[in-house]
Design an enzyme around this catalytic site. Structure first.
Site, short mmCIF file in Angstrom:
data_model
loop_
_atom_site.label_atom_id
_atom_site.label_comp_id
_atom_site.label_asym_id
_atom_site.label_seq_id
_atom_site.Cartn_x
_atom_site.Cartn_y
_atom_site.Cartn_z
CG HIS A 100 8.57 -44.07 22.53
ND1 HIS A 100 8.43 -44.16 23.97
CD2 HIS A 100 9.76 -43.87 22.35
CE1 HIS A 100 9.43 -44.09 24.59
NE2 HIS A 100 10.23 -43.70 23.66
NE ARG A 149 11.35 -47.27 23.56
CZ ARG A 149 12.74 -47.95 23.68
NH1 ARG A 149 12.47 -49.05 23.23
NH2 ARG A 149 13.79 -47.54 23.35
CD GLU A 203 16.50 -43.56 22.30
OE1 GLU A 203 17.28 -42.63 21.41
OE2 GLU A 203 15.68 -42.84 22.94
CG HIS A 273 13.03 -44.69 19.90
ND1 HIS A 273 12.42 -45.42 20.76
CD2 HIS A 273 12.77 -45.05 18.63
CE1 HIS A 273 12.06 -46.52 20.08
NE2 HIS A 273 12.00 -46.40 18.85
O1 LIG Z 1 16.71 -44.50 27.98
C1 LIG Z 1 16.54 -44.02 26.85
O2 LIG Z 1 16.69 -45.06 25.99
C2 LIG Z 1 16.55 -42.54 26.60
C3 LIG Z 1 15.01 -42.41 26.31
O3 LIG Z 1 14.13 -42.62 27.11
O4 LIG Z 1 16.82 -41.91 27.48
P1 LIG Z 1 17.65 -40.54 27.55
O5 LIG Z 1 16.39 -39.44 27.85
O6 LIG Z 1 18.67 -40.54 28.63
O7 LIG Z 1 18.19 -40.54 26.44
#
Ligand SMILES: O=C(O)[C@@H](CO)OP(=O)(O)O
Length: 345
Positions: A100, A149, A203, A273
């Site tokens: 996203h 998102r 995610e 994600h």
């Molecule tokens: O905050 C989150 O959900 C993820 C993606 O933005 O972060 P990270 O890059 O730390 O896995």
């Protein structure tokens, strides 16, 4: 080995993102990196900074593509049925993955996980730009997570598609929802793209880190601990999901629901994600649990794979619309683009 880039510092997932058009980054010097498929590896260009040079790389893709036969045609007129048949026979299909665009919590540098926040204005623009890059690639099915998102990204990207088919969200939450969202015209169905949203592409659940500032968390618990929570394969953040746990649902969903579509010759776009896509890419590229640690994805950059006979060949990222010839990833994709051009003139 032509592996690219970069060491993401906390909360700066955008740095170099526009520079590396593959949308996929990997640090140097982390052992043997089997990140780039053979077809793509051939003559990929590296800039002085150790990043893919997008223009060299795009030329490389075009050269490599001329020796490949492949994919698809779905410009839906009767005269194109032959191509549809050959698509099924060849068992080839395009798979587009998009992380996203920037979300409001990416912008604020907060752990987001399963918290459902929308895109920023920049994220909206990234999604539109992503849509331009894939506007000449036929798409039969769209999958996103259940989070807004990812759904915004897919919908905004599709506003740019030249075929102007309409993405239609499939509602399977109840029998009534399914029944009430039926389409009763075969012609209209043909002009629609089924859009499936499923939580299994969400995610990773970031547990007690959700809503915390990434920099402050690193200051408090130490940079190494936070890096382990964010990027290791099997260490979960407190009360959250490790990448391994995220893979158990996201890759299982990919195998059960999406791979059969690809094997049937359907072209699929997935908008999801950073971590759900990292787990899927780990599966597609056969990365080890060590290799996946340094895999980083930029927001809003589409990545293209060709699925062929159960194998996945990474073709990089479709480049921006201003760059001539970039659609010649495969003979069939180039033909498809030509047909779209003919339809316009
Ligand atoms: O905050 C989150 O959900 C993820 C993606 O933005 O972060 P990270 O890059 O730390 O896995």
């Amino acid at each position: 080995m032509a592996a690219a880039v970069f060491n993401q510092s906390i909360g700066t997932s955008q740095s170099l993102g526009h520079f590396n058009t593959s949308g996929l980054h990997q640090e140097f010097g982390k052992g043997s990196v089997r990140l780039i498929s053979k077809a793509f590896e051939v003559d990929v260009g590296l800039s002085k900074r150790g990043c893919y040079n997008s223009s060299q790389r795009n030329l490389s893709i075009i050269r490599a593509s001329t020796s490949q036969t492949s994919v698809i045609d779905i410009v839906s007129s009767p005269s194109h049925n032959k191509s549809n048949d050959s698509r099924k026979k060849s068992g080839e299909a395009a798979l587009i993955l998009i992380r996203h665009g920037e979300s409001l919590w990416n912008e604020k540098n907060l752990f987001t996980g399963c918290v459902d926040v929308p895109l920023t204005k920049k994220g909206v623009e990234e999604a539109i730009e992503a849509g331009k890059r894939i506007s000449n690639i036929p798409i039969d099915m769209i999958y996103t997570s259940a989070l807004i998102r990812a759904q915004m990204t897919a919908m905004l990207a599709m506003t740019q598609h030249r075929r102007k088919k309409v993405p239609v969200i499939m509602h399977n939450e109840s029998e009534q929802a399914t029944a009430w969202s039926q389409i009763f015209s075969e012609d209209t169905k043909k002009q629609s793209i089924p859009f499936v949203a499923d939580w299994r592409l969400n995610e990773r659940m970031y547990g007690e880190l959700q809503g915390l500032n990434k920099q402050e968390t690193a200051d408090r618990y130490g940079k190494e601990q936070v890096h382990e929570w964010r990027r290791s394969y099997d260490v979960p953040p407190p009360n959250g999901e490790s990448l391994e746990m995220c893979a158990q649902r996201a890759v299982a969903y990919f195998k059960d629901q999406i791979e059969p579509q690809l094997l049937a010759g359907k072209n699929v776009m997935i908008a999801a994600h950073g971590n759900s896509l990292r787990s899927i890419i780990m599966y597609l590229d056969k990365l080890t649990s060590q290799e996946v640690i340094s895999l980083e994805l930029s927001t809003g950059i589409p990545m293209l794979y060709i699925s062929k006979e159960g194998k996945f060949i990474r073709r990089g990222s479709p480049a921006g619309p201003a760059e001539a010839g970039v659609y010649a990833y495969t003979k069939k994709l180039a033909l498809y683009r030509q047909k779209l051009d003919e339809m316009v003139h």
